[in-house]
Design a protein around this motif. Structure first.
Motif, PDB file in Angstrom:
ATOM      1  N   ASN A   9       0.866  -1.186   0.000  1.00 14.10           N
ATOM      2  CA  ASN A   9       0.000   0.000   0.000  1.00 14.10           C
ATOM      3  C   ASN A   9       0.893   1.222   0.000  1.00 14.10           C
ATOM      4  O   ASN A   9       2.006   1.201   0.529  1.00 14.10           O
ATOM      5  CB  ASN A   9      -0.916   0.054   1.217  1.00 14.10           C
ATOM      6  N   SER A  10       0.408   2.287  -0.628  1.00 18.49           N
ATOM      7  CA  SER A  10       1.220   3.495  -0.707  1.00 18.49           C
ATOM      8  C   SER A  10       0.312   4.710  -0.692  1.00 18.49           C
ATOM      9  O   SER A  10      -0.435   4.951  -1.631  1.00 18.49           O
ATOM     10  CB  SER A  10       2.067   3.479  -1.993  1.00 18.49           C
ATOM     11  N   GLY A  11       0.365   5.465   0.393  1.00 21.12           N
ATOM     12  CA  GLY A  11      -0.463   6.656   0.513  1.00 21.12           C
ATOM     13  C   GLY A  11      -0.605   7.058   1.962  1.00 21.12           C
ATOM     14  O   GLY A  11      -0.119   6.375   2.874  1.00 21.12           O
ATOM     15  N   SER A  12      -1.298   8.161   2.190  1.00 21.12           N
ATOM     16  CA  SER A  12      -1.459   8.662   3.558  1.00 21.12           C
ATOM     17  C   SER A  12      -2.302   7.748   4.424  1.00 21.12           C
ATOM     18  O   SER A  12      -2.371   7.930   5.650  1.00 21.12           O
ATOM     19  CB  SER A  12      -2.088  10.064   3.525  1.00 21.12           C
ATOM     20  N   ASN A  13      -2.962   6.746   3.833  1.00 24.81           N
ATOM     21  CA  ASN A  13      -3.721   5.757   4.599  1.00 24.81           C
ATOM     22  C   ASN A  13      -2.881   4.538   4.968  1.00 24.81           C
ATOM     23  O   ASN A  13      -3.389   3.613   5.605  1.00 24.81           O
ATOM     24  CB  ASN A  13      -4.952   5.315   3.808  1.00 24.81           C
ATOM     25  N   HIS A  58      10.191   6.788   9.440  1.00 29.07           N
ATOM     26  CA  HIS A  58       9.905   7.893  10.360  1.00 29.07           C
ATOM     27  C   HIS A  58       8.634   7.568  11.133  1.00 29.07           C
ATOM     28  O   HIS A  58       8.002   6.533  10.897  1.00 29.07           O
ATOM     29  CB  HIS A  58       9.799   9.228   9.626  1.00 29.07           C
ATOM     30  N   GLU A  59       8.249   8.457  12.036  1.00 22.31           N
ATOM     31  CA  GLU A  59       7.250   8.113  13.053  1.00 22.31           C
ATOM     32  C   GLU A  59       5.802   8.411  12.677  1.00 22.31           C
ATOM     33  O   GLU A  59       4.899   8.166  13.500  1.00 22.31           O
ATOM     34  CB  GLU A  59       7.571   8.857  14.369  1.00 22.31           C
ATOM     35  N   HIS A  60       5.512   8.923  11.509  1.00 23.67           N
ATOM     36  CA  HIS A  60       4.130   9.250  11.173  1.00 23.67           C
ATOM     37  C   HIS A  60       3.273   7.984  11.108  1.00 23.67           C
ATOM     38  O   HIS A  60       3.743   6.919  10.697  1.00 23.67           O
ATOM     39  CB  HIS A  60       4.072  10.013   9.854  1.00 23.67           C
ATOM     40  N   GLY A  61       2.011   8.133  11.491  1.00 22.85           N
ATOM     41  CA  GLY A  61       1.143   6.982  11.668  1.00 22.85           C
ATOM     42  C   GLY A  61       0.985   6.112  10.443  1.00 22.85           C
ATOM     43  O   GLY A  61       0.840   4.885  10.557  1.00 22.85           O
ATOM     44  N   ASP A  62       1.003   6.716   9.257  1.00 22.02           N
ATOM     45  CA  ASP A  62       0.825   5.930   8.040  1.00 22.02           C
ATOM     46  C   ASP A  62       2.056   5.089   7.700  1.00 22.02           C
ATOM     47  O   ASP A  62       2.051   4.365   6.710  1.00 22.02           O
ATOM     48  CB  ASP A  62       0.449   6.827   6.856  1.00 22.02           C
ATOM     49  N   ARG A 244      -3.002   3.358  -3.411  1.00 19.32           N
ATOM     50  CA  ARG A 244      -3.349   3.584  -2.014  1.00 19.32           C
ATOM     51  C   ARG A 244      -4.520   2.697  -1.581  1.00 19.32           C
ATOM     52  O   ARG A 244      -5.006   2.815  -0.454  1.00 19.32           O
ATOM     53  CB  ARG A 244      -3.694   5.058  -1.768  1.00 19.32           C
ATOM     54  N   TYR A 245      -4.966   1.816  -2.459  1.00 14.36           N
ATOM     55  CA  TYR A 245      -6.127   0.974  -2.149  1.00 14.36           C
ATOM     56  C   TYR A 245      -5.841  -0.525  -2.194  1.00 14.36           C
ATOM     57  O   TYR A 245      -6.601  -1.321  -1.642  1.00 14.36           O
ATOM     58  CB  TYR A 245      -7.261   1.273  -3.123  1.00 14.36           C
ATOM     59  N   GLU A 246      -4.775  -0.924  -2.865  1.00 23.31           N
ATOM     60  CA  GLU A 246      -4.500  -2.352  -3.017  1.00 23.31           C
ATOM     61  C   GLU A 246      -3.020  -2.574  -3.295  1.00 23.31           C
ATOM     62  O   GLU A 246      -2.281  -1.626  -3.600  1.00 23.31           O
ATOM     63  CB  GLU A 246      -5.326  -2.937  -4.163  1.00 23.31           C
TER      64      GLU A 246
END
Length: 279
Positions: A9-13, A58-62, A244-246
């Motif tokens: 997966n690749s994106g802010s989610n 890095h520490e960001h949630g995504d 970002r979906y699959e």
């Protein structure tokens, strides 16, 4: 002589990238839940038993959402800088937490993982180059500005997960508040389509076989727009969008187009912005 790669997966989610040889694999970032990571790997006929390490940028949630559950369930070591671990407030068995330093390769079986610092709005952000079987794979996302570190490593890779986060016009005219627009485009946020394309055109090696456009914004980019920008100039590089979906397909990356590789000289210096302008 090859490696295998996929974007789970690749994106802010959520971000999670898989790189493997025939016997070992590593995950760069773990931004999906353990269950979702397992589900996507199973659809690709990939086994979590093969994954020998998590490397955290890095520490960001995504990028860390699944670290605790994956490390706990599968007993996988987590490689992370002390500052990132502290800021991420991760609850991982200390016996499974290992620090890494920039420019110091870490051997994971037949794979070698080297980190380098980059510009991003995090406490201690790094990108990674994973090497094995004569092949180098770059994971270059969450980058605010192209620096000498990015360029030096990009020029050596056979395949790259490269951030193309936003279209400048879409961001400027979109619904985001001004402060968020400035954060994204201000030099410690993300790369635009144009910035990523300029890096690609100016510094791609002739043996770059695959470019996976990564971390595309849901609101400020369009996959077809980004893809068409790059495919116009792709030549022998297979350009795809990491969704970002699959999960993406599993790509087989070989060394067949890389007959005259020169070793990189990595110096432990902070990143410096580099101005690239081709347009």
């Amino acid at each position: 002589m090859s490696l295998y790669i996929t974007s789970l997966n690749s994106g802010s989610n959520g971000n999670c990238y898989y790189i493997a040889n025939d016997t070992e694999a590593v995950l760069v970032d773990a931004g999906l839940s353990c269950r979702e990571t397992e589900k996507r790997m199973k659809r690709l006929d990939l086994s979590m038993d093969k994954v020998k390490a998590l490397f955290i940028s890095h520490e960001h949630g995504d990028h860390i959402r699944g670290v605790e559950s994956i490390a706990s369930k599968h007993k996988i070591p987590v490689y992370i800088t002390p500052e990132t671990f502290r800021m991420g407030k991760l609850r991982v068995d200390p016996s499974r937490v290992f620090p890494f330093s920039a420019y110091a390769p870490i051997a994971i079986g037949g794979l070698s993982v080297m980190a380098f610092p980059k510009f991003h709005d995090a406490i201690d952000p790094h990108s990674f180059v994973i090497s094995g079987n004569g092949v180098k794979i770059g994971v270059f996302t969450d980058i605010g500005a192209v620096c000498s570190n990015v360029i030096d490593n990009f020029t050596e890779c056979h395949a790259v997960f490269l951030e193309a986060n936003y279209d400048a016009d879409m961001l400027e005219n979109g619904r985001y508040p001004y402060h968020l627009k400035k954060r994204i485009s201000g030099g410690h946020g993300h790369l635009s389509n144009v910035q990523a394309l300029e890096l690609f055109l100016a510094h791609r090696p002739g043996y770059l076989s695959h470019l996976l456009l990564s971390h595309l914004s849901k609101d400020n980019n369009d996959p077809d727009l980004a893809l068409n920008m790059f495919r116009t100039h792709a030549r022998n590089t297979n350009v795809v969008v990491a969704s970002r979906y699959e999960e993406s397909a599993v790509y087989h990356i070989t060394d067949t187009l890389h007959p005259f590789r020169k070793p990189a000289i990595h110096k432990p210096a902070p990143p410096k912005p580099v101005q690239i302008s081709l347009f």
